[in-house]
Enzyme design. Structure first.
Site, PDB file in Angstrom:
ATOM      1  N   ARG A   5      21.536  12.210 -36.402  1.00 42.99           N
ATOM      2  CA  ARG A   5      21.294  13.531 -37.010  1.00 42.99           C
ATOM      3  C   ARG A   5      21.785  14.666 -36.116  1.00 42.99           C
ATOM      4  NH1 ARG A   5      15.166  12.489 -39.139  1.00 42.99           N
ATOM      5  NH2 ARG A   5      15.657  10.944 -40.732  1.00 42.99           N
TER       6      ARG A   5
ATOM      7  N   ARG B 281      19.522  20.740 -38.533  1.00 40.51           N
ATOM      8  CA  ARG B 281      18.896  22.066 -38.579  1.00 40.51           C
ATOM      9  C   ARG B 281      18.544  22.644 -37.217  1.00 40.51           C
ATOM     10  NH1 ARG B 281      14.047  21.077 -42.491  1.00 40.51           N
ATOM     11  NH2 ARG B 281      14.368  18.924 -41.796  1.00 40.51           N
TER      12      ARG B 281
ATOM     13  N   ARG C  50      24.767  25.539 -43.962  1.00 41.97           N
ATOM     14  CA  ARG C  50      23.904  25.033 -45.035  1.00 41.97           C
ATOM     15  C   ARG C  50      23.571  26.157 -46.014  1.00 41.97           C
ATOM     16  NH1 ARG C  50      19.354  21.585 -46.015  1.00 41.97           N
ATOM     17  NH2 ARG C  50      18.677  22.156 -48.120  1.00 41.97           N
TER      18      ARG C  50
ATOM     19  N   ASP D  21      24.479  11.359 -46.645  1.00 45.33           N
ATOM     20  CA  ASP D  21      23.113  10.855 -46.771  1.00 45.33           C
ATOM     21  C   ASP D  21      23.161   9.443 -47.342  1.00 45.33           C
ATOM     22  OD1 ASP D  21      20.349  10.613 -48.447  1.00 45.33           O
ATOM     23  OD2 ASP D  21      20.118  11.962 -46.735  1.00 45.33           O
TER      24      ASP D  21
END
Length: 348
Positions: free
Chosen positions: A28, A32, A41, A78
């Site tokens: 990851r 974020r 995003r 994903d």
């Protein structure tokens, strides 16, 4: 004038050659915790809009490489794009995670489309091509999919649950129906991974986030065997394909996993027992991991000690430095920089 041969440290480890300074990346790593990711995003709109915008997906894939100089980029996508390409409705609710129309009965499983529509995933392949064209030649590009069991847990329940009991219960009560889901996912994953290799991926990783919740008999049936079939299917077409498995939480079942699946490396989580890993896993394949992601929130001396422990435990063998699972959104960028600096300074 002869062209200088470029080596990829990441590929070297997977090919059997230990590196004095272990190559590194983070699960990851495009996420974020990065302000540039949050900006991209916001530009994209929804999470799936970002996954299926090739230009923006490539951009967020490259962001952590530019910032930290990792040895590998993993394509931004994903694991649930495979059910999407099988015609299932997939959406991501803000603050709640993925939602799908559940396949929670044998009758509903009978409605599952058995053929993946790879054209729906063309933005993923285009993003891979873009990233490959922009990456330095020594940087590895990773493609991935979810392992059939983990993807099936979301398809059966229609969402994530604390212990994914709906899928586990179906596997016990209706093993034929559950096997049908697994079989479709095995064949779909083979096709999806082969297209990722064709688009420029150097390495593939199979994420079985929920595999470790299974007891040994079911782990063999629903985790090891489907992964073995995927590895075999990919290598039938691409014999030299490098593949990493991540059966999170597998613990003592890892030696059987590597022996049966044929993977080149395994990712391990932070609970893995170092002596067992060294003696029964790292002696056979490369090991990737296994810093506790919480240490990237803690920072300071705790982070330094955690990094040192991972290096001490595994750097004598073939090792890729990584986290034991994905980095969390609240990890400070400065702490990632601290980790990178410490790993890069290591010469074992």
């Amino acid at each position: 004038m002869t062209q200088k041969l470029v080596t990829k440290p990441f590929i070297e480890v997977l090919s059997g050659n230990r590196q004095a300074s272990p190559p590194m990346w983070m699960m990851r790593q495009a996420g974020r915790y990065l302000p540039e990711y949050r900006a991209t995003r916001a530009e994209a709109g929804s999470f799936l809009d970002l996954c299926f915008n090739a230009k923006l997906a490539a951009e967020v894939t490259l962001q952590p490489i530019r910032r930290f100089g990792f040895d590998a980029a993993i394509i931004f996508s994903d694991i649930l794009v495979v059910p999407y390409a099988l015609g299932r409705a997939v959406r991501f609710e803000v603050g709640e995670g993925p939602r799908l129309d559940p396949l929670n009965s044998p009758d509903l499983v009978g409605t599952l489309n058995g053929a993946i529509d790879l054209s729906k995933l063309e933005p993923v392949f285009e993003a891979l091509r873009i990233v490959r064209s922009e990456l330095a030649p020594e940087t590895t590009l990773i493609g991935f999919c979810g392992a059939p069991f983990t993807v099936a847990t979301y398809m059966v329940a229609g969402q994530g649950t604390s212990d994914q009991h709906p899928a586990r219960l179906m596997a016990y009560q209706h093993p034929g129906a559950f096997a049908r889901i697994i079989d479709v996912l095995v064949e779909s994953s083979i096709q999806y991974l082969l297209k990722q290799l064709e688009a420029g991926a150097d390495v593939l990783q199979i994420f079985d986030t929920w595999g470790g919740i299974l007891p040994p008999r079911e782990f063999e049936k629903w985790c090891i065997e489907p992964t073995r079939r995927i590895v075999e299917g990919v290598r039938k077409v691409s014999p030299g394909a490098k593949i990493i498995g991540f059966p999170r939480g597998a613990g003592a079942m890892l030696p059987d996993f590597i022996a049966r699946t044929g993977v080149d490396a395994v990712s391990i989580d932070w609970t893995a027992e170092p002596n067992m890993i060294r003696e029964r896993v790292q002696s056979k394949v490369a090991v990737q991991g296994n810093l506790d992601p919480l240490l990237l929130i803690a920072g300071g001396s705790a982070l330094d000690q955690g990094v040192d422990d991972v290096l001490k435990n595994f750097s004598a063998g073939r090792h890729i430095f990584n986290l034991g699972h994905g980095i969390t959104p609240d990890a400070p960028v400065a702490h990632v920089e601290q980790m990178v600096k410490r790993v890069r300074a290591y010469k074992g």
